[in-house]
Design an enzyme around this catalytic site. Structure first.
Site, short mmCIF file in Angstrom:
data_model
loop_
_atom_site.label_atom_id
_atom_site.label_comp_id
_atom_site.label_asym_id
_atom_site.label_seq_id
_atom_site.Cartn_x
_atom_site.Cartn_y
_atom_site.Cartn_z
N ARG A 112 6.74 -13.42 -4.60
CA ARG A 112 8.11 -12.99 -4.84
C ARG A 112 9.11 -13.89 -4.12
O ARG A 112 10.20 -14.15 -4.62
CB ARG A 112 8.28 -11.53 -4.38
N TYR A 113 8.76 -14.34 -2.92
CA TYR A 113 9.65 -15.18 -2.12
C TYR A 113 9.04 -16.57 -1.97
O TYR A 113 7.81 -16.71 -1.90
CB TYR A 113 9.86 -14.56 -0.74
N ARG A 116 6.40 -17.30 1.08
CA ARG A 116 5.33 -16.37 1.43
C ARG A 116 4.78 -15.70 0.17
O ARG A 116 5.42 -15.67 -0.86
CB ARG A 116 5.81 -15.32 2.42
N CYS A 125 -7.46 2.68 0.13
CA CYS A 125 -6.68 3.08 1.30
C CYS A 125 -7.43 4.18 2.07
O CYS A 125 -8.26 4.89 1.51
CB CYS A 125 -5.32 3.63 0.88
N CYS A 129 -0.85 7.99 -0.16
CA CYS A 129 0.48 8.56 0.02
C CYS A 129 0.99 9.07 -1.33
O CYS A 129 0.90 8.37 -2.33
CB CYS A 129 1.43 7.51 0.57
N CYS A 132 3.55 6.63 -2.95
CA CYS A 132 3.18 5.21 -2.96
C CYS A 132 3.75 4.48 -4.18
O CYS A 132 3.63 4.94 -5.31
CB CYS A 132 1.67 5.08 -2.95
N ARG A 134 2.53 1.78 -5.32
CA ARG A 134 1.41 1.20 -6.06
C ARG A 134 0.45 2.30 -6.52
O ARG A 134 -0.73 2.05 -6.77
CB ARG A 134 0.67 0.17 -5.21
N ASP A 293 10.78 3.64 -3.05
CA ASP A 293 10.65 2.93 -4.32
C ASP A 293 10.44 3.96 -5.44
O ASP A 293 9.66 4.91 -5.28
CB ASP A 293 9.47 1.96 -4.28
N ASP A 330 14.11 -2.32 -1.77
CA ASP A 330 13.41 -3.31 -2.58
C ASP A 330 13.93 -3.12 -4.00
O ASP A 330 13.55 -2.15 -4.68
CB ASP A 330 11.91 -3.10 -2.51
N LYS A 337 14.00 -7.58 -1.39
CA LYS A 337 14.57 -6.61 -0.44
C LYS A 337 15.96 -7.05 0.01
O LYS A 337 16.22 -8.23 0.23
CB LYS A 337 13.68 -6.49 0.79
#
Length: 365
Positions: A112-113, A116, A125, A129, A132, A134, A293, A330, A337
């Protein structure tokens, strides 16, 4: 948005075990609606609705988190216990809210950037959550990059010399075996232009027993290694979790903290203060407070941005600057972000506001 499904009751009777204690003692990770009913986390009348949720989104409540749940709708239970409202999607919600899929040049990589990239070696996981971003992808049955896919992802990182930082995420990278994690870290060590490795994880607090000396040793690297800890409430910092954090700190791994602003979990000044103080007291620097999100079925956790800005403003001057995170959004669609404030300078009006709300003439300072 309202739901036709009744909310989880604030208190559900516990089923005592033969010794007279809670039926939660001695359990392994809870994964099925039946186990949730047996543990007293959902009523039998809700089992069918929760089974529909479970058919779509994974559930896992490890013993450490289970021991922290007082009532199903408390700040810990709310994060991990599935709820029928998860099947209700708001018009603004998206299956891929931050655009991971569109920004994935090869499996396991998100770029995305410019400087990085994310490396997602697995989509498993320690807990799942309920908010989440994702949630459409993570789960206990898939997502592990095989040797060939991992090699392709590492080759991609090696071929793109602008990449200076690799962020291990997923899923949770600390669910990997020490051998697999060590292999990935060593492979990144061999890429000359990668100077920084970052690991994002809930494991140290959610399943602290996994933070063994062997796993921590697998993080050994000549690069700058950082760990970003996901925690949303101060109660998550158990004795065992604090010990796991110290185990990594003794290896010289600096820790940052990230949290999500969540309705019914941490949407008040006192609770955020407690969370960020707990981080600082455990040598974890609060880094990001994320605006939620818009993943499908997460509307019950939504806190409006203006309310979030007010909450952060309420912390200014109340906690040390060490405990002050950046409140970020985001932008949906993969646009990245941005900080949301709060703002203290109004250049148009030539005013700056102090932590007590008093205004001063900026040009005279």
């Amino acid at each position: 948005m309202t739901s036709s499904v009744p909310p989880v009751p604030a208190s559900v009777p516990r089923s005592p075990d033969a010794s007279g204690g809670s039926s939660r003692k001695g359990r392994s990770t809870l994964r099925s609606p039946g186990q949730l009913v047996e543990a007293g986390l959902i009523p039998e009348t809700m089992r069918h609705d929760v089974e529909e949720v479970a058919a779509r989104y994974a559930t896992a409540i490890p013993t450490t988190f289970l021991s922290l749940i007082g009532t199903p709708d408390d700040p810990i239970g709310r994060q991990v216990i599935p709820h029928p409202d998860e099947l209700i999607s708001a018009p603004s919600e998206r299956a891929d809210p931050i655009g991971d899929d569109a920004l994935s040049p090869v499996p396991g990589i998100v770029h995305r950037y410019a400087d990085r990239a994310l490396l997602k070696p697995l989509l498993i996981c320690p807990l799942y959550c309920r908010f989440c971003f994702r949630r459409e992808h993570v789960g206990p049955d898939g997502g592990l990059l095989d040797d060939a896919a991992l090699a392709t992802a590492l080759d991609w990182l090696g071929e793109h010399e602008q990449i200076r930082e690799v962020i291990l995420t997923g899923g949770d990278p600390l669910m990997l075996s020490a051998r697999r994690l060590g292999h990935i870290v060593r492979a990144l060590d061999e890429i000359p232009h990668v100077t920084t490795i970052r690991i994002h994880s809930r494991v140290p607090l959610a399943d602290p027993e996994r933070i063994t000396d062997e796993l921590v040793a697998a993080m050994e690297t000549d690069r700058a290694m950082w760990l970003v800890l996901h925690a949303n409430h101060e109660r998550e910092f158990t004795v065992e979790g604090r010990a796991a954090l110290k185990r990594m700190q003794r290896r010289g791994i600096p820790l940052l903290g990230q949290s999500v602003l969540l309705r019914g979990v941490n949407d008040s000044v006192p609770v955020l203060e407690g969370l960020f103080r707990a981080m600082v007291e455990n040598r974890v620097k609060p880094y990001y407070l994320h605006q939620l999100d818009p993943a499908p079925g997460t509307a019950r956790f939504h806190v409006p941005v203006e309310e979030g800005r007010t909450l952060l403003q309420g912390l200014r001057g109340r906690v040390t600057g060490l405990a002050w995170p950046t409140y970020v959004l985001d932008i949906p669609g993969g646009f990245g972000k941005v900080p949301l404030g709060p703002d203290y300078v109004d250049t148009g009006a030539d005013r700056v506001t102090d932590p007590q709300g008093r205004q001063h003439v900026l040009s005279e300072l």
